[in-house]
Scaffold this motif. Structure first.
Motif, PDB file in Angstrom:
ATOM      1  N   VAL A   1       0.844  -1.200   0.000  1.00  0.00           N
ATOM      2  CA  VAL A   1       0.000   0.000   0.000  1.00  0.00           C
ATOM      3  C   VAL A   1       0.883   1.255   0.000  1.00  0.00           C
ATOM      4  N   VAL A   2       1.871   1.283   0.871  1.00  0.00           N
ATOM      5  CA  VAL A   2       2.780   2.430   0.944  1.00  0.00           C
ATOM      6  C   VAL A   2       3.518   2.611  -0.377  1.00  0.00           C
ATOM      7  N   ALA A   3       4.022   1.510  -0.929  1.00  0.00           N
ATOM      8  CA  ALA A   3       4.790   1.597  -2.169  1.00  0.00           C
ATOM      9  C   ALA A   3       3.928   2.101  -3.326  1.00  0.00           C
ATOM     10  N   LEU A   4       2.752   1.529  -3.492  1.00  0.00           N
ATOM     11  CA  LEU A   4       1.885   1.956  -4.590  1.00  0.00           C
ATOM     12  C   LEU A   4       1.396   3.382  -4.375  1.00  0.00           C
ATOM     13  N   GLY A   5       1.258   3.785  -3.110  1.00  0.00           N
ATOM     14  CA  GLY A   5       0.919   5.169  -2.819  1.00  0.00           C
ATOM     15  C   GLY A   5       2.017   6.122  -3.263  1.00  0.00           C
ATOM     16  N   CYS A   6       3.269   5.746  -3.047  1.00  0.00           N
ATOM     17  CA  CYS A   6       4.397   6.564  -3.516  1.00  0.00           C
ATOM     18  C   CYS A   6       4.373   6.694  -5.035  1.00  0.00           C
ATOM     19  N   ALA A   7       4.123   5.572  -5.723  1.00  0.00           N
ATOM     20  CA  ALA A   7       4.091   5.613  -7.184  1.00  0.00           C
ATOM     21  C   ALA A   7       2.945   6.483  -7.688  1.00  0.00           C
ATOM     22  N   ALA A   8       1.766   6.355  -7.065  1.00  0.00           N
ATOM     23  CA  ALA A   8       0.625   7.174  -7.480  1.00  0.00           C
ATOM     24  C   ALA A   8       0.916   8.655  -7.266  1.00  0.00           C
ATOM     25  N   ALA A   9       1.548   8.980  -6.145  1.00  0.00           N
ATOM     26  CA  ALA A   9       1.912  10.375  -5.886  1.00  0.00           C
ATOM     27  C   ALA A   9       2.939  10.863  -6.904  1.00  0.00           C
ATOM     28  N   GLY A  10       3.899  10.002  -7.254  1.00  0.00           N
ATOM     29  CA  GLY A  10       4.898  10.380  -8.241  1.00  0.00           C
ATOM     30  C   GLY A  10       4.294  10.664  -9.596  1.00  0.00           C
ATOM     31  N   ALA A  11       3.309   9.842 -10.001  1.00  0.00           N
ATOM     32  CA  ALA A  11       2.648  10.072 -11.285  1.00  0.00           C
ATOM     33  C   ALA A  11       1.819  11.351 -11.257  1.00  0.00           C
ATOM     34  N   ALA A  12       1.095  11.576 -10.156  1.00  0.00           N
ATOM     35  CA  ALA A  12       0.226  12.749 -10.053  1.00  0.00           C
ATOM     36  C   ALA A  12       1.028  14.050  -9.960  1.00  0.00           C
ATOM     37  N   LEU A  13       2.175  14.009  -9.294  1.00  0.00           N
ATOM     38  CA  LEU A  13       2.975  15.209  -9.084  1.00  0.00           C
ATOM     39  C   LEU A  13       4.065  15.379 -10.139  1.00  0.00           C
TER      40      LEU A  13
END
Length: 430
Positions: free
Chosen positions: A296-308
């Protein structure tokens, strides 16, 4: 006097086992470097010979087909044949396969059929080798040091993978023949190391029914809640992280190739770090729950990276975290496998487990491609995070799901960590 003699004999046995494990560990590291190098070299050679990306893709796929079709029958074979003999056979045949490509190269070959068959054989023999290694390990390591031995094995696998892929690309750039010559040498060296590993004690004969042996791996897993749950969870998370890698690659057109390589390498670095942690610390009782939330933490980092629009650093962090968590989980799962499963059936159980967990890799690329096509890089990344977060919340909050999908590590698998303890002589730990 008798006690002193018994103590000297146990210390001698411990010394033998330590030497055998060191040989196995070194040979496995060398063999894995060869595997990862060839995973790059075979598709690149197909591309160079045919100038067809689709042919290169099919050659890469040929390396993975045995994962889908051979793990279970290979488990039956390894449980019927001495593990050391299986390893020697696999390494020798891998060397011959690479040598056949090497010999054909100066004469304008190999043909496409030759290359595809060589890739299929490499994948098949790799499956046989990995199961044989797992089956042999309990006879070479004292039960009290098994978890640390498995952590060393995990670290070697991640480090070899980290080095092997870029090495394969570099050697191929030097010359098409170079990676295949290097691998012929690597497989010769690993075979020599395995040859000097002492033979394990003879096992009782297997049952006469091949079909019964084939199905026994599935039946034995029914009685192991932790292993059964770990298969499902690792299959899901393998699918997620490899789909994420495909999403990253699909959106990496504007990034330098070096940056892309470093991002992908972050998973291997995380795996080495996780293996060191597993070697140094006692296992976590709720490892599967921790594994779930790590994703969950890892995929959250990736989602934030894509969005930002910070894809490179945050996708690298995501892969580092999954590599770390995956290594911790792998050591715990492999410890339970060795501790809870009869050594005579270990390869069959591990074959079933890896069929599911590794088979998810074949679905990850098309899943990632579909997500990018339909939702874009950002949308696909956010969807993966949302699905994993919902699953984690449900499993954490619903008691029945928590106990069925993330059971605690069996107490018996929480083995000691002292390398100085020499327990009573035991050839197999079941």
């Amino acid at each position: 006097m008798k006690k002193k003699a018994d103590g000297r004999w146990q210390n001698l046995r411990h010394s033998w086992k330590t030497t055998d494990f060191a040989l196995l560990w070194a040979g496995s590291a060398i063999s894995t470097i060869g595997t990862r190098t060839l995973g790059v070299a075979y598709p690149l050679l197909a591309l160079a010979l045919t100038d067809s990306p689709s042919v290169a893709g099919w050659t890469g796929f040929a390396l993975t087909i045995p994962i889908l079709v051979f793990y279970v029958p290979a488990g039956v074979l390894v449980d019927r044949v001495p593990a050391r003999s299986s390893m020697l056979f696999a390494e020798f045949m891998r060397g011959l396969t690479v040598a056949s490509v090497l010999v054909a190269l100066p004469f304008g070959g190999p043909s496409l059929a030759h290359l595809i068959v060589a890739a299929l054989l490499e994948g098949t023999l790799w499956v046989l080798y990995t199961l044989a290694e797992t089956s042999l390990l309990p006879s070479l390591v004292q039960p009290a040091t098994m978890r640390r031995a498995l952590a060393k094995s995990e670290a070697a696998a991640h480090a070899a993978s980290l080095a092997g892929r870029p090495l394969g690309g570099y050697l191929f750039g030097v010359g098409h023949i170079v990676p295949f010559f290097a691998n012929a040498v690597l497989f010769l060296v690993s075979s020599g190391l395995f040859f000097h590993v002492r033979r394990a004690p003879a096992r009782p004969p297997s049952g006469p029914s091949l079909l019964r042996d084939l199905l026994q791996g599935f039946r034995l897993l029914k009685g192991q809640p932790f292993l059964r749950a770990s298969i499902l969870l690792v299959t899901i998370t393998n699918l997620m992280v490899n789909a994420l890698i495909m999403i990253f690659l699909a959106g990496s057109s504007g990034l330098p190739s070096l940056t892309v390589g470093l991002v992908l390498a972050a998973g291997g670095v995380g795996g080495v770090v996780g293996s060191i942690v597993a070697f140094s610390c006692r296992p976590f009782r709720r490892m599967l729950m921790i594994h779930l939330w790590i994703w969950v933490v890892a995929l959250g980092c990736a989602a934030a990276g894509a969005a930002l629009d910070q894809r490179a650093p945050l996708f690298a962090l995501a892969l580092f975290v999954t590599g770390l968590g995956g290594a911790l989980s792998n050591v715990s799962i492999r410890t339970v496998e060795v501790d809870a499963v009869d050594p005579r059936a270990l390869a069959r159980v591990v074959g079933v487990s890896r069929l599911s967990a590794h088979g998810a890799l074949s679905l990850a690329a098309p899943l990632g491609g579909l997500l990018v096509s339909g939702l874009g890089v950002t949308g696909g990344s956010v969807l993966l995070f949302a699905v994993m977060a919902v699953l984690a919340v449900l499993v954490s909050s619903v008691p029945s799901l928590r106990e069925n999908l993330t059971p605690a590590l069996p107490a018996a698998a929480d083995v000691g960590t002292s390398v100085d303890v020499v327990p009573p002589a035991v050839e197999h730990h079941a």
